[in-house]
Structure formats: structure tokens, C-alpha cells
Design a protein around this motif. Structure first.
Motif, PDB file in Angstrom:
ATOM      1  N   VAL A   1       0.528   5.388   6.777  1.00  0.00           N
ATOM      2  CA  VAL A   1       1.208   4.674   7.859  1.00  0.00           C
ATOM      3  C   VAL A   1       2.289   3.770   7.265  1.00  0.00           C
ATOM      4  O   VAL A   1       3.413   3.731   7.756  1.00  0.00           O
ATOM      5  CB  VAL A   1       0.196   3.846   8.691  1.00  0.00           C
ATOM      6  CG1 VAL A   1       0.913   2.870   9.604  1.00  0.00           C
ATOM      7  CG2 VAL A   1      -0.709   4.774   9.478  1.00  0.00           C
ATOM      8  N   ALA A   2       1.942   3.061   6.221  1.00  0.00           N
ATOM      9  CA  ALA A   2       2.904   2.165   5.572  1.00  0.00           C
ATOM     10  C   ALA A   2       4.107   2.938   5.049  1.00  0.00           C
ATOM     11  O   ALA A   2       5.247   2.499   5.196  1.00  0.00           O
ATOM     12  CB  ALA A   2       2.217   1.417   4.435  1.00  0.00           C
ATOM     13  N   PHE A   3       3.848   4.082   4.445  1.00  0.00           N
ATOM     14  CA  PHE A   3       4.928   4.906   3.906  1.00  0.00           C
ATOM     15  C   PHE A   3       5.865   5.356   5.027  1.00  0.00           C
ATOM     16  O   PHE A   3       7.088   5.267   4.906  1.00  0.00           O
ATOM     17  CB  PHE A   3       4.353   6.113   3.168  1.00  0.00           C
ATOM     18  CG  PHE A   3       5.400   7.003   2.570  1.00  0.00           C
ATOM     19  CD1 PHE A   3       6.030   6.649   1.393  1.00  0.00           C
ATOM     20  CD2 PHE A   3       5.767   8.176   3.196  1.00  0.00           C
ATOM     21  CE1 PHE A   3       7.007   7.467   0.837  1.00  0.00           C
ATOM     22  CE2 PHE A   3       6.738   9.001   2.651  1.00  0.00           C
ATOM     23  CZ  PHE A   3       7.365   8.641   1.471  1.00  0.00           C
ATOM     24  N   HIS A   4       5.289   5.815   6.140  1.00  0.00           N
ATOM     25  CA  HIS A   4       6.097   6.328   7.256  1.00  0.00           C
ATOM     26  C   HIS A   4       6.809   5.223   8.028  1.00  0.00           C
ATOM     27  O   HIS A   4       7.842   5.466   8.643  1.00  0.00           O
ATOM     28  CB  HIS A   4       5.237   7.155   8.203  1.00  0.00           C
ATOM     29  CG  HIS A   4       4.816   8.461   7.613  1.00  0.00           C
ATOM     30  ND1 HIS A   4       5.699   9.475   7.340  1.00  0.00           N
ATOM     31  CD2 HIS A   4       3.605   8.912   7.221  1.00  0.00           C
ATOM     32  CE1 HIS A   4       5.055  10.496   6.812  1.00  0.00           C
ATOM     33  NE2 HIS A   4       3.780  10.179   6.722  1.00  0.00           N
ATOM     34  N   HIS A   5       6.267   4.012   8.019  1.00  0.00           N
ATOM     35  CA  HIS A   5       6.845   2.902   8.790  1.00  0.00           C
ATOM     36  C   HIS A   5       7.350   1.780   7.884  1.00  0.00           C
ATOM     37  O   HIS A   5       7.459   0.635   8.316  1.00  0.00           O
ATOM     38  CB  HIS A   5       5.803   2.340   9.761  1.00  0.00           C
ATOM     39  CG  HIS A   5       5.382   3.304  10.820  1.00  0.00           C
ATOM     40  ND1 HIS A   5       6.214   3.683  11.851  1.00  0.00           N
ATOM     41  CD2 HIS A   5       4.217   3.970  11.003  1.00  0.00           C
ATOM     42  CE1 HIS A   5       5.568   4.539  12.623  1.00  0.00           C
ATOM     43  NE2 HIS A   5       4.363   4.736  12.132  1.00  0.00           N
ATOM     44  N   TYR A   6       7.672   2.106   6.649  1.00  0.00           N
ATOM     45  CA  TYR A   6       8.054   1.086   5.671  1.00  0.00           C
ATOM     46  C   TYR A   6       9.216   0.220   6.156  1.00  0.00           C
ATOM     47  O   TYR A   6       9.163  -1.002   6.079  1.00  0.00           O
ATOM     48  CB  TYR A   6       8.398   1.739   4.326  1.00  0.00           C
ATOM     49  CG  TYR A   6       8.529   0.748   3.206  1.00  0.00           C
ATOM     50  CD1 TYR A   6       7.394   0.279   2.549  1.00  0.00           C
ATOM     51  CD2 TYR A   6       9.767   0.261   2.811  1.00  0.00           C
ATOM     52  CE1 TYR A   6       7.488  -0.648   1.533  1.00  0.00           C
ATOM     53  CE2 TYR A   6       9.867  -0.668   1.795  1.00  0.00           C
ATOM     54  CZ  TYR A   6       8.727  -1.110   1.163  1.00  0.00           C
ATOM     55  OH  TYR A   6       8.830  -2.042   0.157  1.00  0.00           O
TER      56      TYR A   6
ATOM     57  N   LEU B   1       0.832  -1.205   0.000  1.00  0.00           N
ATOM     58  CA  LEU B   1       0.000   0.000   0.000  1.00  0.00           C
ATOM     59  C   LEU B   1       0.868   1.256   0.000  1.00  0.00           C
ATOM     60  O   LEU B   1       0.479   2.278  -0.559  1.00  0.00           O
ATOM     61  CB  LEU B   1      -0.938   0.031   1.217  1.00  0.00           C
ATOM     62  CG  LEU B   1      -2.114  -0.918   1.202  1.00  0.00           C
ATOM     63  CD1 LEU B   1      -2.926  -0.760   2.492  1.00  0.00           C
ATOM     64  CD2 LEU B   1      -2.996  -0.692   0.003  1.00  0.00           C
ATOM     65  N   ALA B   2       2.030   1.174   0.620  1.00  0.00           N
ATOM     66  CA  ALA B   2       2.940   2.318   0.656  1.00  0.00           C
ATOM     67  C   ALA B   2       3.373   2.712  -0.753  1.00  0.00           C
ATOM     68  O   ALA B   2       3.698   3.869  -1.009  1.00  0.00           O
ATOM     69  CB  ALA B   2       4.176   2.001   1.504  1.00  0.00           C
ATOM     70  N   LYS B   3       3.352   1.755  -1.660  1.00  0.00           N
ATOM     71  CA  LYS B   3       3.748   2.018  -3.051  1.00  0.00           C
ATOM     72  C   LYS B   3       2.581   2.520  -3.886  1.00  0.00           C
ATOM     73  O   LYS B   3       2.739   2.828  -5.061  1.00  0.00           O
ATOM     74  CB  LYS B   3       4.299   0.733  -3.678  1.00  0.00           C
ATOM     75  CG  LYS B   3       5.517   0.193  -2.969  1.00  0.00           C
ATOM     76  CD  LYS B   3       5.909  -1.150  -3.538  1.00  0.00           C
ATOM     77  CE  LYS B   3       7.006  -1.787  -2.726  1.00  0.00           C
ATOM     78  NZ  LYS B   3       7.297  -3.150  -3.192  1.00  0.00           N
ATOM     79  N   GLY B   4       1.388   2.562  -3.282  1.00  0.00           N
ATOM     80  CA  GLY B   4       0.218   3.063  -3.993  1.00  0.00           C
ATOM     81  C   GLY B   4      -0.392   2.070  -4.962  1.00  0.00           C
ATOM     82  O   GLY B   4      -1.106   2.458  -5.879  1.00  0.00           O
TER      83      GLY B   4
END
Length: 90
Positions: free
Chosen positions: A75-80, A33-36
Motif C-alpha cells: 500500500v505504501a509503495f502504491h500510495h507513496y 515501509l515502502a522502502k522495505g
């Protein structure tokens, strides 16, 4: 004039310890999800049904007490890195 960033910051506070509530597969979905990536792309990459991806995303949002998939992506982006470390430790 006020910008969106000033009225609603895009930092969703979730402690790294809270990520431990997630299963290994949920953490994997969250990293994507962090990758969109869309549910369809995610399903193809993970070799699971799109419906299963939706179930994982719903579970992630509920467990992390978030309001949306978008917030889960933040959240995923910040805690990848923490998500990747937990996957290795599991």
C-alpha cells in the motif's frame, strides 16, 4: 504452469481517503515501509524504540484492514506520493 502473480495479485486495494485514518507518525512509518526498511532501521531513522515501530505497524495494519506488514508495504509503495502530500498538508 501458473505463477504466483497470476494466483495472487500484489495490488492491495486501499483508497487514498482511507489513509486519512492514520496519524502523521503512522504515515511516516508507512512511507518507510515502502522502502522495505526493517523495524530496527526504521527505529534508528525516526529516533524511536523498535517496540514503538512495531506498535505503529500493528496500528497501520489494523486501521487499513490489511492482513500483514507486507501488504502495508505494498500500500505504501502504491500510495507513496499521496502519503508524502498528506504529510506536507498536515
Amino acid at each position: 504452469m501458473t505463477t504466483v502473480a497470476e494466483t495472487r495479485p500484489f495490488d492491495v486495494p486501499v483508497a487514498v481517503e482511507t489513509l486519512a485514518r492514520l496519524t502523521g507518525r503512522e504515515r511516516e512509518v508507512l512511507r518507510h515501509l515502502a522502502k522495505g526498511e526493517s523495524n530496527r532501521v526504521l527505529a534508528r531513522r525516526l529516533g524511536i524504540a523498535e517496540r514503538t515501530v512495531r506498535a505503529h505497524v500493528t496500528s497501520i495494519v489494523r486501521k487499513l484492514e490489511l492482513g500483514s506488514r507486507f501488504e502495508a508495504g505494498l500500500v505504501a509503495f502504491h500510495h507513496y506520493e499521496a502519503l508524502a502530500e498528506e504529510a506536507i498538508a498536515s
